[in-house]
Write a protein that holds these residues in place. Sequence first.
Motif, PDB file in Angstrom:
ATOM      1  N   ARG A 247       0.512  -2.578  -0.417  1.00  0.00           N
ATOM      2  CA  ARG A 247      -0.204  -3.617   0.333  1.00  0.00           C
ATOM      3  C   ARG A 247      -1.664  -3.203   0.538  1.00  0.00           C
ATOM      4  O   ARG A 247      -2.586  -4.003   0.338  1.00  0.00           O
ATOM      5  CB  ARG A 247       0.501  -3.829   1.670  1.00  0.00           C
ATOM      6  CG  ARG A 247      -0.140  -4.848   2.573  1.00  0.00           C
ATOM      7  CD  ARG A 247       0.733  -5.084   3.788  1.00  0.00           C
ATOM      8  NE  ARG A 247       1.956  -5.769   3.437  1.00  0.00           N
ATOM      9  CZ  ARG A 247       3.108  -5.652   4.083  1.00  0.00           C
ATOM     10  NH1 ARG A 247       3.198  -4.843   5.128  1.00  0.00           N
ATOM     11  NH2 ARG A 247       4.177  -6.321   3.697  1.00  0.00           N
ATOM     12  N   ALA A 248      -1.864  -1.958   0.941  1.00  0.00           N
ATOM     13  CA  ALA A 248      -3.222  -1.478   1.188  1.00  0.00           C
ATOM     14  C   ALA A 248      -4.058  -1.502  -0.089  1.00  0.00           C
ATOM     15  O   ALA A 248      -5.250  -1.834  -0.056  1.00  0.00           O
ATOM     16  CB  ALA A 248      -3.168  -0.068   1.770  1.00  0.00           C
ATOM     17  N   ALA A 249      -3.447  -1.155  -1.222  1.00  0.00           N
ATOM     18  CA  ALA A 249      -4.173  -1.143  -2.490  1.00  0.00           C
ATOM     19  C   ALA A 249      -4.701  -2.527  -2.828  1.00  0.00           C
ATOM     20  O   ALA A 249      -5.852  -2.682  -3.258  1.00  0.00           O
ATOM     21  CB  ALA A 249      -3.263  -0.635  -3.610  1.00  0.00           C
ATOM     22  N   PHE A 250      -3.871  -3.540  -2.629  1.00  0.00           N
ATOM     23  CA  PHE A 250      -4.294  -4.898  -2.964  1.00  0.00           C
ATOM     24  C   PHE A 250      -5.498  -5.314  -2.136  1.00  0.00           C
ATOM     25  O   PHE A 250      -6.484  -5.854  -2.651  1.00  0.00           O
ATOM     26  CB  PHE A 250      -3.146  -5.875  -2.758  1.00  0.00           C
ATOM     27  CG  PHE A 250      -3.501  -7.297  -3.104  1.00  0.00           C
ATOM     28  CD1 PHE A 250      -3.479  -7.723  -4.417  1.00  0.00           C
ATOM     29  CD2 PHE A 250      -3.868  -8.203  -2.119  1.00  0.00           C
ATOM     30  CE1 PHE A 250      -3.824  -9.039  -4.749  1.00  0.00           C
ATOM     31  CE2 PHE A 250      -4.213  -9.504  -2.436  1.00  0.00           C
ATOM     32  CZ  PHE A 250      -4.190  -9.921  -3.757  1.00  0.00           C
ATOM     33  N   TYR A 251      -5.433  -5.044  -0.817  1.00  0.00           N
ATOM     34  CA  TYR A 251      -6.512  -5.532   0.042  1.00  0.00           C
ATOM     35  C   TYR A 251      -7.753  -4.653  -0.016  1.00  0.00           C
ATOM     36  O   TYR A 251      -8.870  -5.142   0.194  1.00  0.00           O
ATOM     37  CB  TYR A 251      -5.997  -5.728   1.473  1.00  0.00           C
ATOM     38  CG  TYR A 251      -5.064  -6.907   1.497  1.00  0.00           C
ATOM     39  CD1 TYR A 251      -5.577  -8.197   1.380  1.00  0.00           C
ATOM     40  CD2 TYR A 251      -3.690  -6.741   1.539  1.00  0.00           C
ATOM     41  CE1 TYR A 251      -4.736  -9.293   1.330  1.00  0.00           C
ATOM     42  CE2 TYR A 251      -2.840  -7.833   1.487  1.00  0.00           C
ATOM     43  CZ  TYR A 251      -3.367  -9.107   1.381  1.00  0.00           C
ATOM     44  OH  TYR A 251      -2.537 -10.196   1.311  1.00  0.00           O
ATOM     45  N   GLN A 252      -7.595  -3.386  -0.338  1.00  0.00           N
ATOM     46  CA  GLN A 252      -8.775  -2.564  -0.556  1.00  0.00           C
ATOM     47  C   GLN A 252      -9.560  -3.037  -1.777  1.00  0.00           C
ATOM     48  O   GLN A 252     -10.778  -2.881  -1.852  1.00  0.00           O
ATOM     49  CB  GLN A 252      -8.373  -1.093  -0.741  1.00  0.00           C
ATOM     50  CG  GLN A 252      -9.556  -0.141  -0.806  1.00  0.00           C
ATOM     51  CD  GLN A 252      -9.126   1.277  -1.042  1.00  0.00           C
ATOM     52  OE1 GLN A 252      -8.524   1.608  -2.063  1.00  0.00           O
ATOM     53  NE2 GLN A 252      -9.401   2.169  -0.075  1.00  0.00           N
TER      54      GLN A 252
ATOM     55  N   PRO B  30      -8.608  -4.672   6.616  1.00  0.00           N
ATOM     56  CA  PRO B  30      -8.225  -4.069   7.907  1.00  0.00           C
ATOM     57  C   PRO B  30      -7.307  -2.867   7.703  1.00  0.00           C
ATOM     58  O   PRO B  30      -6.094  -2.947   7.900  1.00  0.00           O
ATOM     59  CB  PRO B  30      -7.520  -5.218   8.621  1.00  0.00           C
ATOM     60  CG  PRO B  30      -6.920  -6.029   7.516  1.00  0.00           C
ATOM     61  CD  PRO B  30      -7.877  -5.934   6.364  1.00  0.00           C
ATOM     62  N   LEU B  31      -7.883  -1.743   7.323  1.00  0.00           N
ATOM     63  CA  LEU B  31      -7.094  -0.567   6.954  1.00  0.00           C
ATOM     64  C   LEU B  31      -7.203   0.579   7.966  1.00  0.00           C
ATOM     65  O   LEU B  31      -6.684   1.664   7.715  1.00  0.00           O
ATOM     66  CB  LEU B  31      -7.534  -0.063   5.574  1.00  0.00           C
ATOM     67  CG  LEU B  31      -7.394  -1.070   4.417  1.00  0.00           C
ATOM     68  CD1 LEU B  31      -7.905  -0.455   3.118  1.00  0.00           C
ATOM     69  CD2 LEU B  31      -5.964  -1.534   4.274  1.00  0.00           C
ATOM     70  N   ASP B  32      -7.852   0.340   9.111  1.00  0.00           N
ATOM     71  CA  ASP B  32      -8.028   1.430  10.075  1.00  0.00           C
ATOM     72  C   ASP B  32      -6.705   1.957  10.597  1.00  0.00           C
ATOM     73  O   ASP B  32      -6.596   3.133  10.960  1.00  0.00           O
ATOM     74  CB  ASP B  32      -8.879   0.950  11.255  1.00  0.00           C
ATOM     75  CG  ASP B  32     -10.326   0.678  10.864  1.00  0.00           C
ATOM     76  OD1 ASP B  32     -10.711   1.082   9.750  1.00  0.00           O
ATOM     77  OD2 ASP B  32     -11.049   0.068  11.663  1.00  0.00           O
ATOM     78  N   GLY B  33      -5.697   1.075  10.661  1.00  0.00           N
ATOM     79  CA  GLY B  33      -4.406   1.508  11.191  1.00  0.00           C
ATOM     80  C   GLY B  33      -3.747   2.582  10.356  1.00  0.00           C
ATOM     81  O   GLY B  33      -2.942   3.368  10.867  1.00  0.00           O
ATOM     82  N   ILE B  34      -4.086   2.646   9.081  1.00  0.00           N
ATOM     83  CA  ILE B  34      -3.488   3.672   8.218  1.00  0.00           C
ATOM     84  C   ILE B  34      -4.000   5.046   8.601  1.00  0.00           C
ATOM     85  O   ILE B  34      -3.213   5.989   8.801  1.00  0.00           O
ATOM     86  CB  ILE B  34      -3.765   3.343   6.741  1.00  0.00           C
ATOM     87  CG1 ILE B  34      -2.978   2.095   6.335  1.00  0.00           C
ATOM     88  CG2 ILE B  34      -3.416   4.531   5.845  1.00  0.00           C
ATOM     89  CD1 ILE B  34      -3.245   1.624   4.933  1.00  0.00           C
ATOM     90  N   GLU B  35      -5.325   5.183   8.735  1.00  0.00           N
ATOM     91  CA  GLU B  35      -5.872   6.491   9.108  1.00  0.00           C
ATOM     92  C   GLU B  35      -5.499   6.848  10.536  1.00  0.00           C
ATOM     93  O   GLU B  35      -5.155   7.999  10.831  1.00  0.00           O
ATOM     94  CB  GLU B  35      -7.387   6.499   8.938  1.00  0.00           C
ATOM     95  CG  GLU B  35      -8.011   7.861   9.191  1.00  0.00           C
ATOM     96  CD  GLU B  35      -9.442   7.971   8.725  1.00  0.00           C
ATOM     97  OE1 GLU B  35     -10.128   8.932   9.130  1.00  0.00           O
ATOM     98  OE2 GLU B  35      -9.882   7.085   7.956  1.00  0.00           O
ATOM     99  N   ARG B  36      -5.535   5.861  11.449  1.00  0.00           N
ATOM    100  CA  ARG B  36      -5.123   6.129  12.818  1.00  0.00           C
ATOM    101  C   ARG B  36      -3.647   6.487  12.881  1.00  0.00           C
ATOM    102  O   ARG B  36      -3.191   7.164  13.797  1.00  0.00           O
ATOM    103  CB  ARG B  36      -5.409   4.900  13.694  1.00  0.00           C
ATOM    104  CG  ARG B  36      -5.413   5.186  15.178  1.00  0.00           C
ATOM    105  CD  ARG B  36      -5.662   3.923  15.993  1.00  0.00           C
ATOM    106  NE  ARG B  36      -6.980   3.364  15.756  1.00  0.00           N
ATOM    107  CZ  ARG B  36      -7.201   2.182  15.177  1.00  0.00           C
ATOM    108  NH1 ARG B  36      -6.183   1.434  14.769  1.00  0.00           N
ATOM    109  NH2 ARG B  36      -8.427   1.726  15.002  1.00  0.00           N
ATOM    110  N   GLY B  37      -2.905   6.027  11.881  1.00  0.00           N
ATOM    111  CA  GLY B  37      -1.484   6.348  11.804  1.00  0.00           C
ATOM    112  C   GLY B  37      -1.193   7.696  11.187  1.00  0.00           C
ATOM    113  O   GLY B  37      -0.036   8.097  11.089  1.00  0.00           O
ATOM    114  N   GLY B  38      -2.239   8.408  10.729  1.00  0.00           N
ATOM    115  CA  GLY B  38      -2.045   9.764  10.225  1.00  0.00           C
ATOM    116  C   GLY B  38      -2.057   9.888   8.716  1.00  0.00           C
ATOM    117  O   GLY B  38      -1.621  10.919   8.183  1.00  0.00           O
ATOM    118  N   TYR B  39      -2.579   8.873   8.012  1.00  0.00           N
ATOM    119  CA  TYR B  39      -2.555   8.890   6.544  1.00  0.00           C
ATOM    120  C   TYR B  39      -3.913   8.456   5.998  1.00  0.00           C
ATOM    121  O   TYR B  39      -4.717   7.818   6.675  1.00  0.00           O
ATOM    122  CB  TYR B  39      -1.468   7.948   6.012  1.00  0.00           C
ATOM    123  CG  TYR B  39      -0.067   8.455   6.291  1.00  0.00           C
ATOM    124  CD1 TYR B  39       0.675   9.103   5.311  1.00  0.00           C
ATOM    125  CD2 TYR B  39       0.493   8.301   7.560  1.00  0.00           C
ATOM    126  CE1 TYR B  39       1.950   9.574   5.575  1.00  0.00           C
ATOM    127  CE2 TYR B  39       1.765   8.774   7.829  1.00  0.00           C
ATOM    128  CZ  TYR B  39       2.487   9.413   6.834  1.00  0.00           C
ATOM    129  OH  TYR B  39       3.737   9.900   7.102  1.00  0.00           O
TER     130      TYR B  39
END
Length: 652
Positions: free
Chosen positions: A389-394, A513-522
């Motif tokens: 999912r992240a790859a598509f939106y990035q 909106p990918l900030d949740g990934i880094e805030r999630g530890g990845y």
Amino acid sequence: MSRLAVSVCLAALVLAAGPAFAQTATPQTPNIGGFPDSPAIPAPTNATYPGVIRYEVDATDLDRHIVSVRQVIPVTGSRITLLYPKYIYGNHADTGPIQLIAGLTVMANGQSVDWRRDAVDPYAFHIDIPAGATELEVSFQWLTQSDNSNWRVVMTQRMLNLQWEKALLYPAGYVSTGITFAPSIRLPEGWQYGVSLETTSFENGLATFAPTDLYTLADSPMFAGLHYRRVEIDPEGDDVYINMVADEAANLAATDEQIGYYENLITQADRLFGSRHFDRYDFLLGLTNQMGGIGLEHHRSSENTHAPTFFTSWAASAGSRALLPHEYVHSWNGKFMRPADELTPNYNVPTENSLLWVYEGQTEYWGDVLSARTGLHTKAQALVLLADRAAFYQNQPGRRWRNLQDVNNHNLLGYRVPGQWTSWMRGTGDYYDEAALIWLDVDTLIREQSGDRRSLDDFARTFFSPEGTDGDWSPRGYTFDDVVAALNTVEPYDWSTFLRTRLDADGPDATAPLDGIERGGYRLTYVEEPNADEKAVSRNWGSDFRWSLGFSLAGPNNRIAAIQWDGPIYRAGIGAGWDLIAVGDRVASAEVLREAVTAAKGGSDPIRLILRNGQRIRTVELAYHDGLRYLRLERIEGTRDRIGDILTARRR
């Protein structure tokens, strides 16, 4: 087009008829009073329709795929307008397939009665009631389709997906909860069925149900079939079932371990939401490649299809196991609690879709989370799905011109219109998948701000299960301000700005909106070779070159598909309709193309592709030298694994 606009257009045509006519014609005043053949369609009121509509369905004509309907409608007065449902809940658009209704006849006192379709709204039928008539007998056929080219297949030799609202007419002037139907259906010999309606009798293929209001009837579809299995999955009682129908009896062989995952789903949903807003719930599951695919929510049931081998080839189904969790979450989000602008009084009042990013987006988020919490997905598999999912939106450039808020209305432009340029035009998937990333962002921010004492789980429990509503399944509407207020109750923050910034972002500087990934530890990273989990979940990984060459290969002819706007193949002038026939001097295949991309890494020679579009052949050279690219989530050392926390099963 409005009636006034039609009148103006007609007047304009008269004036443009020719010079000779124009010299003698007097300009007509537009008809602003309507047309005599199109009386006003009564608006819905809270009055109760007098009497019970007898509703009989015959679904035994399997060879011709025809469903026959007979309705006996009590009537009073001199005129009635009958409506065919137009705006279908869960479709978020005007998708009622009235084109498939034929053979409409109306009888009263043993005599044929004329009907007139509304001249502006083809979903409305006006009928003058004969003097002394107390009921109308209305008959017609629903001509279901034999292939999926235009409408989804709902009837095969071995199964049926009956959606009552596709095969009925109802009186205008009333809300759907104010009209009572007494439904029955005749099924082929030997068939059984699953439905959330109350069965009063089932003999010799005729199933009769207790009278119910139109809202409940339309919200209670049926799956029926020759090969049927019903399994209880409610650890707390006997209120939740999976009703399976299959192309072959062997497809029904779900193991105890597999059934256990769905029992876990019920437990984890109970722990997430804290209450149930139904008296019973029936998963309707078709294991088929003959009937059209579906995943559609209802308050006390859901319509779902999987591949025939979903259970018997369990490892191959990893990428699709979140469907039933997603539809189950909709019982809370979308049915009990739903956007106020989708809580319409009947099926012919237009819907609005301003909050689909909550309705579908947060449901998508919880569906994925519950799939991991129940064991349907391992943590590693859940991370793969999140990375995809992240790859598509990035890599999605469409955000430059179209924000997510606008995409919410995509269905009203044409229900789930397929497109060749999804990365640029944006569409239905965005208010599911991009919105799910926003909710991950919200969840991890609540956890960070609260010192990991609170989370989006707390929002779900309070927002979708207000105190005192356990067992209550009367729908309630919510607004943007309601969502913001509920978030602030969990964790005070400027949630309005936070959400609007992400919903309204467009232009050259807008980002995913990918900030949740880094805030999630990845963090996101690209690799050249998928691991075993990535190959299992993303089964088309071998033909996916979107993040390298800017396209995927599809089908046996190696069709160029999923073209990335402004990617390498796009910049070479290639769009839809081209097939890859050779890579360099080798016959094309996904494996050959992967080898070519790998060989070109770090070099200077272009990758040469030979393409065909009908009778035309083209050779293009792609100056791409960065190798294969597949996205992966990588742990950030020394940070809290909040995504891991989110995916962990709740113990209470």
